[in-house]
Design a protein around this motif. Structure first.
Motif, mmCIF file in Angstrom:
data_model
loop_
_atom_site.group_PDB
_atom_site.id
_atom_site.type_symbol
_atom_site.label_atom_id
_atom_site.label_comp_id
_atom_site.label_asym_id
_atom_site.label_seq_id
_atom_site.Cartn_x
_atom_site.Cartn_y
_atom_site.Cartn_z
ATOM 1 N N VAL A 74 0.852 -1.184 0.000
ATOM 2 C CA VAL A 74 0.000 0.000 0.000
ATOM 3 C C VAL A 74 0.892 1.239 0.000
ATOM 4 C CG1 VAL A 74 -1.742 1.279 1.288
ATOM 5 C CG2 VAL A 74 -1.825 -1.222 1.231
ATOM 6 N N GLN A 75 0.646 2.151 -0.945
ATOM 7 C CA GLN A 75 1.463 3.356 -1.082
ATOM 8 C C GLN A 75 0.691 4.557 -0.525
ATOM 9 O OE1 GLN A 75 4.529 3.165 -2.160
ATOM 10 N NE2 GLN A 75 4.575 1.159 -3.160
ATOM 11 N N ARG A 119 4.091 1.454 2.466
ATOM 12 C CA ARG A 119 5.205 2.374 2.344
ATOM 13 C C ARG A 119 4.709 3.812 2.355
ATOM 14 N NH1 ARG A 119 7.868 -1.367 -2.269
ATOM 15 N NH2 ARG A 119 9.041 -2.745 -0.901
ATOM 16 N N ALA A 120 5.513 4.669 2.955
ATOM 17 C CA ALA A 120 5.173 6.092 3.038
ATOM 18 C C ALA A 120 6.196 6.907 2.268
ATOM 19 C CB ALA A 120 5.134 6.545 4.496
ATOM 20 N N HIS A 121 5.688 7.886 1.507
ATOM 21 C CA HIS A 121 6.546 8.806 0.759
ATOM 22 C C HIS A 121 6.219 10.220 1.210
ATOM 23 C CE1 HIS A 121 8.054 5.860 -2.282
ATOM 24 N NE2 HIS A 121 6.945 5.224 -1.912
ATOM 25 N N PHE A 122 7.242 10.942 1.669
ATOM 26 C CA PHE A 122 7.066 12.306 2.162
ATOM 27 C C PHE A 122 7.579 13.288 1.111
ATOM 28 C CE2 PHE A 122 7.191 9.663 5.905
ATOM 29 C CZ PHE A 122 6.248 10.228 6.756
ATOM 30 N N TYR A 123 6.697 14.168 0.648
ATOM 31 C CA TYR A 123 7.060 15.221 -0.290
ATOM 32 C C TYR A 123 6.925 16.564 0.429
ATOM 33 C CZ TYR A 123 6.970 11.820 -4.072
ATOM 34 O OH TYR A 123 7.240 10.743 -4.874
ATOM 35 N N GLY A 124 8.054 17.231 0.632
ATOM 36 C CA GLY A 124 8.050 18.491 1.355
ATOM 37 C C GLY A 124 9.196 18.519 2.347
ATOM 38 N N ASP A 125 9.365 19.669 2.951
ATOM 39 C CA ASP A 125 10.428 19.853 3.927
ATOM 40 C C ASP A 125 9.850 20.583 5.129
ATOM 41 O OD1 ASP A 125 12.893 19.907 5.135
ATOM 42 O OD2 ASP A 125 13.936 20.717 3.384
ATOM 43 N N GLY A 126 10.638 20.681 6.196
ATOM 44 C CA GLY A 126 10.146 21.376 7.374
ATOM 45 C C GLY A 126 10.928 21.016 8.614
ATOM 46 N N PRO A 127 10.567 21.616 9.735
ATOM 47 C CA PRO A 127 11.331 21.431 10.975
ATOM 48 C C PRO A 127 11.341 20.012 11.517
ATOM 49 C CG PRO A 127 9.287 22.649 11.382
ATOM 50 C CD PRO A 127 9.456 22.574 9.913
ATOM 51 N N MET A 128 10.401 19.158 11.100
ATOM 52 C CA MET A 128 10.355 17.796 11.619
ATOM 53 C C MET A 128 11.079 16.785 10.732
ATOM 54 S SD MET A 128 6.508 17.443 13.207
ATOM 55 C CE MET A 128 6.872 15.803 13.814
ATOM 56 N N ASN A 168 13.388 -1.302 -0.312
ATOM 57 C CA ASN A 168 13.723 -1.894 0.972
ATOM 58 C C ASN A 168 13.317 -1.074 2.187
ATOM 59 O OD1 ASN A 168 14.950 -4.068 -0.354
ATOM 60 N ND2 ASN A 168 16.844 -2.917 -0.630
ATOM 61 N N ALA A 169 12.829 0.113 2.016
ATOM 62 C CA ALA A 169 12.497 0.957 3.151
ATOM 63 C C ALA A 169 11.030 1.332 3.116
ATOM 64 C CB ALA A 169 13.367 2.213 3.154
ATOM 65 N N ALA A 170 10.455 1.464 4.310
ATOM 66 C CA ALA A 170 9.054 1.865 4.397
ATOM 67 C C ALA A 170 8.898 3.358 4.211
ATOM 68 C CB ALA A 170 8.478 1.443 5.740
ATOM 69 N N PHE A 171 9.978 4.134 4.421
ATOM 70 C CA PHE A 171 9.880 5.583 4.370
ATOM 71 C C PHE A 171 10.864 6.155 3.355
ATOM 72 C CE2 PHE A 171 7.248 5.316 7.974
ATOM 73 C CZ PHE A 171 7.828 4.430 8.865
ATOM 74 N N THR A 172 10.363 7.012 2.480
ATOM 75 C CA THR A 172 11.210 7.716 1.524
ATOM 76 C C THR A 172 10.931 9.207 1.649
ATOM 77 O OG1 THR A 172 11.092 5.839 0.002
ATOM 78 C CG2 THR A 172 11.913 7.920 -0.878
ATOM 79 N N PHE A 173 11.997 9.990 1.830
ATOM 80 C CA PHE A 173 11.870 11.437 1.986
ATOM 81 C C PHE A 173 12.372 12.112 0.709
ATOM 82 C CE2 PHE A 173 10.661 11.534 6.399
ATOM 83 C CZ PHE A 173 11.113 10.312 6.874
ATOM 84 N N HIS A 174 11.452 12.696 -0.041
ATOM 85 C CA HIS A 174 11.791 13.277 -1.338
ATOM 86 C C HIS A 174 12.110 14.765 -1.248
ATOM 87 C CE1 HIS A 174 10.290 9.645 -3.529
ATOM 88 N NE2 HIS A 174 9.450 9.581 -2.503
ATOM 89 N N GLY A 175 11.776 15.409 -0.121
ATOM 90 C CA GLY A 175 11.997 16.846 -0.008
ATOM 91 C C GLY A 175 11.047 17.626 -0.893
ATOM 92 N N ASN A 176 11.320 18.920 -1.072
ATOM 93 C CA ASN A 176 10.496 19.747 -1.957
ATOM 94 C C ASN A 176 10.720 19.340 -3.407
ATOM 95 O OD1 ASN A 176 9.398 21.331 0.125
ATOM 96 N ND2 ASN A 176 11.169 22.684 0.127
#
Length: 450
Positions: free
Chosen positions: A197-198, A229-238, A319-327
């Motif tokens: 699940v994406q 799996r989670a994909h984060f698009y964006g940036d910030g203090p966290m 291989n990872a559940a979390f991907t951080f793509h940034g802005n």
């Protein structure tokens, strides 16, 4: 037509060109397109970084004013001293204008709304970009503005654009929306709910948005045998805190891409802040699930349809559940919407959640807290479980996030009944693709002609 726009949002000069916050600039271009002369009363300085976009029309007049702030004694004194001069400026420019457009909520627009009482015959419109929910707790100045602008007695000849549809509203309140895409962008996106699940998060990684709850959701799905799996698009203090969770998990030799026997350490402060969802506070964090059953009983991970392997997929994605793509540029985010099954947004406050509408356009089902106009956008779903909602032909367009275990059970129900996922995603897409830039522009033209 002489249009006067009054806003707390700044217009900045960058390399000789005037720019504004990108979504705001996109809308301003439409207002200016249908006006022969445009004047802005707004700040021309801003101390924080903004995602800027150049305004298409540059030949407008800008009257720069001091930003009215009351965060500390120094800024409060500066603002109080500036108010008399701003009142004179507002009144003078309002008298010249054929149409006065206020961008609320904001300190300058509150002041402008009070000055506008002296000009009852002038045509006015107010774009209220915040939460119009009458039952929500908001700062005192916001409540004052909502009362002022919604009062036909004090705000005469004024049309207020408010997000969503609310009961017992005065006749000058018009349900409104914000559009991101053109009618030429319409297409039928194909979506099938398969494993893994994406789920994507798009926006600022800040406390108000609660991105840590997506981490907990992924963990909860894994505990129930669902690969996600989670994909984060964006940036910030966290950002660093969220990355630390993913990295600390990987360093222990466990890949969250595998669904079995997964866990996330709760020693990090990001996940230790439990919240309870009621009418005023944020969403409830529930790291320990009472069960892993949907309405039809246990779900078997082995029975879920798997997505086809893709050799071009990066190792980190495999291989990872979390991907951080940034802005990322809008084109990249669009592709993410197309690939994702769900979009997650657990905000504590919103006006028009643009991310939700954009995801729905691409047939991506929202998982959202019931703030502002979100229940209206999702067809007031969440009162019943999904099985009951579909049985009543209520056509839910998303999942309301109030408790973690409820959302997990609903995702499991959709995995077990993929035909309901298709029906829900189709309903979400049909609703969102009704609100195009062209329709948005038509509504602006109507307001200018009133």
């Amino acid at each position: 037509m002489n249009l006067l726009v009054i806003s707390d949002a700044p217009i900045l000069e960058v390399h000789g060109n005037r720019q504004a916050y990108a979504p705001y600039a996109k809308e301003l271009d439409l207002w200016m397109k249908h006006s022969s002369q445009v004047t802005f009363i707004c700040p021309d300085k801003y101390l924080h970084n903004l995602l800027l976009r150049e305004l298409e029309q540059q030949d407008f007049e800008q009257i720069a004013v001091t930003r009215l702030e009351f965060n500390n004694i120094k800024s409060a004194l500066t603002s109080i001293i500036a108010i008399p001069a701003q009142i004179i400026t507002l009144y003078r420019e309002m008298k010249k204008a054929d149409h006065i457009h206020l961008r609320a909520p904001g300190s300058l627009t509150l002041l402008a709304g009070l000055v506008a009482i002296l000009l009852p015959r002038k045509r006015k419109s107010v774009k209220y970009a915040g939460n119009w929910d009458p039952n929500s707790k908001q700062p005192l100045s916001y409540r004052w503005q909502k009362r002022l602008f919604s009062s036909p007695k004090w705000s005469k000849n004024t049309k207020v654009m408010a997000y969503g549809q609310w009961k017992n509203q005065s006749e000058n309140i018009a349900p409104f929306f914000t559009a991101s895409y053109s009618k030429t962008d319409r297409k039928v996106f194909k979506k099938e709910l398969v494993s893994p699940v994406q789920i994507i998060f798009v926006g600022t990684l800040s406390k108000n948005k609660n991105p840590q709850l997506l981490v907990e959701l992924i963990k909860g799905l894994h505990q129930c045998g669902i690969e996600a799996r989670a994909h984060f698009y964006g940036d910030g203090p966290m950002m660093s805190q969220l990355k630390e969770i993913a990295n600390s998990t990987s360093s222990k030799g466990r890949s969250l891409g595998q669904a079995e026997n997964e866990s996330i350490s709760h020693s990090n402060s990001v996940l230790s802040d439990s919240r309870v969802m009621d009418s005023d506070s944020g969403p409830r964090s529930n790291p320990v699930l009472s069960d892993c059953q949907d309405t039809d009983g246990d779900i078997k991970p082995s029975s879920l349809k798997k997505s086809p392997s893709r050799t071009e997929r990066s190792r980190s994605e495999d291989n990872a559940a979390f991907t951080f793509h940034g802005n990322q540029p809008s084109g990249v985010v669009k592709k993410a919407y197309e690939k994702a099954h769900f979009v997650f947004l657990a905000s504590q406050s919103e006006g028009w959640p643009k991310v939700v509408a954009e995801a729905m356009w691409h047939r991506c089902i929202p998982i959202v807290t019931p703030v502002s106009c979100v229940p209206w956008m999702l067809n007031n779903c969440g009162k019943d479980d999904l099985k009951s909602a579909f049985a009543k032909a209520e056509q839910p367009r998303g999942l309301i996030y109030t408790q973690m275990d409820k959302v997990i059970r609903e995702i499991m129900f959709l995995l077990r009944n993929p035909e309901y996922y298709k029906e829900m995603s189709r309903s979400a897409q049909d609703w969102s693709q009704h609100y195009t830039i062209e329709k948005f522009e038509q509504e602006i033209v109507k307001l200018l002609k009133v």
